[in-house]
Design a protein around this motif. Sequence first.
Motif, PDB file in Angstrom:
ATOM      1  N   ASN A 216       0.833  -1.210   0.000  1.00  0.00           N
ATOM      2  CA  ASN A 216       0.000   0.000   0.000  1.00  0.00           C
ATOM      3  C   ASN A 216       0.868   1.260   0.000  1.00  0.00           C
ATOM      4  O   ASN A 216       0.507   2.277  -0.610  1.00  0.00           O
ATOM      5  CB  ASN A 216      -0.925  -0.002   1.225  1.00  0.00           C
TER       6      ASN A 216
ATOM      7  N   TYR B 191       4.000   1.420  -1.214  1.00  0.00           N
ATOM      8  CA  TYR B 191       4.800   1.504  -2.437  1.00  0.00           C
ATOM      9  C   TYR B 191       4.119   0.660  -3.524  1.00  0.00           C
ATOM     10  O   TYR B 191       4.608  -0.399  -3.913  1.00  0.00           O
ATOM     11  CB  TYR B 191       6.219   0.993  -2.187  1.00  0.00           C
ATOM     12  N   PRO B 192       2.972   1.098  -4.022  1.00  0.00           N
ATOM     13  CA  PRO B 192       2.210   0.286  -4.980  1.00  0.00           C
ATOM     14  C   PRO B 192       2.943   0.044  -6.294  1.00  0.00           C
ATOM     15  O   PRO B 192       2.647  -0.912  -7.006  1.00  0.00           O
ATOM     16  CB  PRO B 192       0.927   1.106  -5.192  1.00  0.00           C
ATOM     17  N   ALA B 193       3.874   0.922  -6.634  1.00  0.00           N
ATOM     18  CA  ALA B 193       4.579   0.762  -7.908  1.00  0.00           C
ATOM     19  C   ALA B 193       5.717  -0.252  -7.827  1.00  0.00           C
ATOM     20  O   ALA B 193       6.278  -0.649  -8.850  1.00  0.00           O
ATOM     21  CB  ALA B 193       5.129   2.110  -8.379  1.00  0.00           C
ATOM     22  N   ASP B 194       6.090  -0.642  -6.643  1.00  0.00           N
ATOM     23  CA  ASP B 194       7.207  -1.571  -6.463  1.00  0.00           C
ATOM     24  C   ASP B 194       6.689  -3.007  -6.559  1.00  0.00           C
ATOM     25  O   ASP B 194       6.039  -3.506  -5.638  1.00  0.00           O
ATOM     26  CB  ASP B 194       7.875  -1.337  -5.110  1.00  0.00           C
ATOM     27  N   GLY B 195       6.977  -3.658  -7.685  1.00  0.00           N
ATOM     28  CA  GLY B 195       6.423  -4.990  -7.942  1.00  0.00           C
ATOM     29  C   GLY B 195       6.922  -6.071  -7.007  1.00  0.00           C
ATOM     30  O   GLY B 195       6.259  -7.093  -6.835  1.00  0.00           O
TER      31      GLY B 195
END
Length: 955
Positions: A484, A486-490
């Motif tokens: 939540n 760091y939503p861009a960190d896969g």
Amino acid sequence: MMSSLKYILSGALLCFSMQMQAQVFKKSKDADQLYDEAVKETKQQHYEKAIALSREALALRPDFTDQELLLGRLYMLTGQPSLARKYVKEVLTKDPRYRDAYLYAINIELGAKQYYEAECFADEGLYYFPGDKDLLLKKLGVLDEGTKFYQADNLAQTLLDKYASDSTVRRTATGHYLLAGQYYRNRRNYLMAQQQFEKALLLDPDNEEARIAINNLYITTGSYTRAIEQVNADLTANPGSYDLMMRKLGLLQETHNYTEALAWLQQILKRYPNDAKARAMDTQLRMEAASWYANADPYLLYQSVLEKEPGNREALDKVIGLSMSRGAYREALAWINKGLKSNPNDSRLLGLKMDVLESDRKFTEAAAIAEVLRRGNSSSPDLRSRYAALKIASGRDYLAQQQYDLAIPEFEKALQADPKDSTAMDMIANSYINQKERGKAIEVLDRALTVYPNNRRFLLKKASILTEMGQHDEAAAIMEQLLNQYPADGKYAASLAEIRMNAGRILMQAEEYTLAAGQFRAVLEQEPSNPDALNYLINLHAATEQPDSALYYADKALQYYPDNKDILLKKAGVLTDMKRYEEANAINYQLMQRYPFTLKYRTAYTDGLLAAGTAYQRNNATDSALTTFRQVLTINRKDSMALLYSINLLNAKQQYDSALIYANQGIKYYPDNVTFLQKRAVILENQKQYEAAATAADSVVRLSNTPANNDYADYLRSKTLKDQFGMFFLHSSYDYNSTTYNIATLEYRHFIKRGSYAARLNYAGRQQGTGLQGEVELYYNHTSKLYSYALATYSNELVFPKMRLAYSLFKTFKHDIEGELGVRYLNADSSHSVSGVVSVAKTWEEFWVNFRAYFISDSPEFYTSYNLTARYHMNRHQDYIQFNAGLGTSPDDRSRLIQFPKLAGLLTRSVGAGYQKTFRYRTTVGLFGTWINQKISNSVFQNQYDIYITLQRKF
């Protein structure tokens, strides 16, 4: 001459024709056989032969992807990258999820220095196989070759985070750091080069290349002190290394520290006294030292001042500073200690001693001085942070030596000085993790997270420990928090999915299927196309007999992977469990058509047909079942189950010839299989081919010598015996007469196809003479449900009735009921009686009960007689126990026929019991007893006792 030429030409033509015939009639190989041969030739490095075989296989089956990939590899091995690229790309076009093809494609492009193309293939492979170690390692190699070292650094760290203990990953990452260090060093970016070489040494402390490179780097940048420290560290691990000793000598020479250089040279000569290079260096060093010091060495000048004025503070500071700058920490420490003797609380000297000890990596002693200084100036933040840093460094040294009991107190003291020091908290947690004390590690991390609630390192570490402790829900909650934030960190999404997948696997092993399904569903909420979660849910619901749910997830998986053969196969399996055989077999048939040489799809299709056939069989749809089993045998004529099911069905339909064909087929393919031999014996028995059936049963016994098989073989062998010899003995005694009467009987019986006939001779001795009686008897089967019985006797009338005639017709009705209608004629003592016979018999499994009534006309009298017989059969109806009761005298009662005219009107009651035993279906013995009570008048009764013994033998 012409004759010889003629013979030679004829011979040549004959050889040529034979060769052509061999080529024409030679059995061609299929694509799979060619592929196997190509693999063998490849292993033996016969690449050209392997290429020829591969092309031949592809000509037979163009869509053979395994073969195409092998051909691509062969072209790589033979230096033909264009052709290799062509076939590997064709494989990926047909099957984008063929993992090995991506590895070959990357190698091809790397060999051609097409780094961008190689990176594209690596990324494409990782799209289908995220987190695959081999593909990640290949991509790291591609980035290194393309000098994309910044991206490669990030990828190397990712690999190390995920596979920290994997030796291949550590070795590859070390190689990457060395390559990057050389790249930066060649471009004079010495800071970046130093960082890369230090990372390589951190992973592999014994790496000689990294050691030499970083040492040379120190020399290039003028950092002789660090270079000497590095060599000293290496010498600690390998004190006798000639190269390291000579390297240190060179560094001392470069820094003009000739005094220590000469002393060090003496140690080299002591260890290597015959080394010419070292001996030559002795004179050279002394010459250089004389020249250097002749120009006035500041160190020696300040030292001479101190000799004259030991309390000169400036000279002391200079001597200490010069010693430290030259890397002579022991000398510097000696001067500092001399100064402290005269002024033990000198903060300046204490600070210098702390620096020297720190430089010499004696962190514990340096921290002790820092603590002394901090007490003298408790308000100094610099001293506090320095003390904390030294305690952490000291603790790390202990940690490296796995002395956890010494390391943890050091980190705790650092925290006391600086309660917010994140490094100290991290080190304490690592100490407990290394000792597998996960609970204490969690306590430390919780304490750290109160200070740094969103610290990613602490959160990840806690999640990892919770996962190891099996607290997957808590670990997943932490990963959700990070996701939540760091939503861009896969990587957080991938880690969360992996935690839930691991939890699901563990729960499945513990047979907590409901909880496991919840974990996998949670993964699908986050990643609806996750193939592992979908697969697990299909397997889980199928295993727990929830086929509807399994089918739902199979269909869902096929939305994302419509051509996935494994999912299609699982869906077919679920449909089979649901008894939706037509749908399941349609899928299996398509898979078999797409992959005709893959055994598991053929097996799945035939298994589905077998399931459908057995379902038809259970529903009494015999013709549909037989058709289905024939389909199985069309695909695999050796399928044992289809053969057995077909045999059983045809046997039940009394289509014995067809059943026998399948039985013989089964014996042909499975000559040592007892079941097919047994089936053959049963079929032949049903056809009444007893000789052949007995031979088959004997074959069964040879393969499996069990009591049951022996018994069946004996039974069939008995069916081949057409003759029987019998002896019977009837003993009668009376309570109203002291005389006993005996009847002995000899019998010969012959068995015919529709029954049997027999001839008997009865013998009885009396006072008045010897009675003889001849009998002929016939049993004749008209149909399977209708048969006749006939008897005719004639005697010399001394004992036996003059004549007896009997005939009965028996018919079998439904429910195992048998009826009888018959007639009897008896001529005894000038008495002629005619009797009608009616009987009804019923069989209940092992029990047989018969009630017979006789209606006797003995003019002018009319009588009746009744008889009830019950038997309990044993051992395949070979043996039985019998009980009988009678009322009245019947014309079939052998022991009283001679007295029939006298007894016919009397009230007679009888009861009896007996036992008959057959041995191996050939020899039968019996023992029967009967008690007969006759009412002579209202007050007079008389008794008769019969014992009847039988012996019969077939031959």
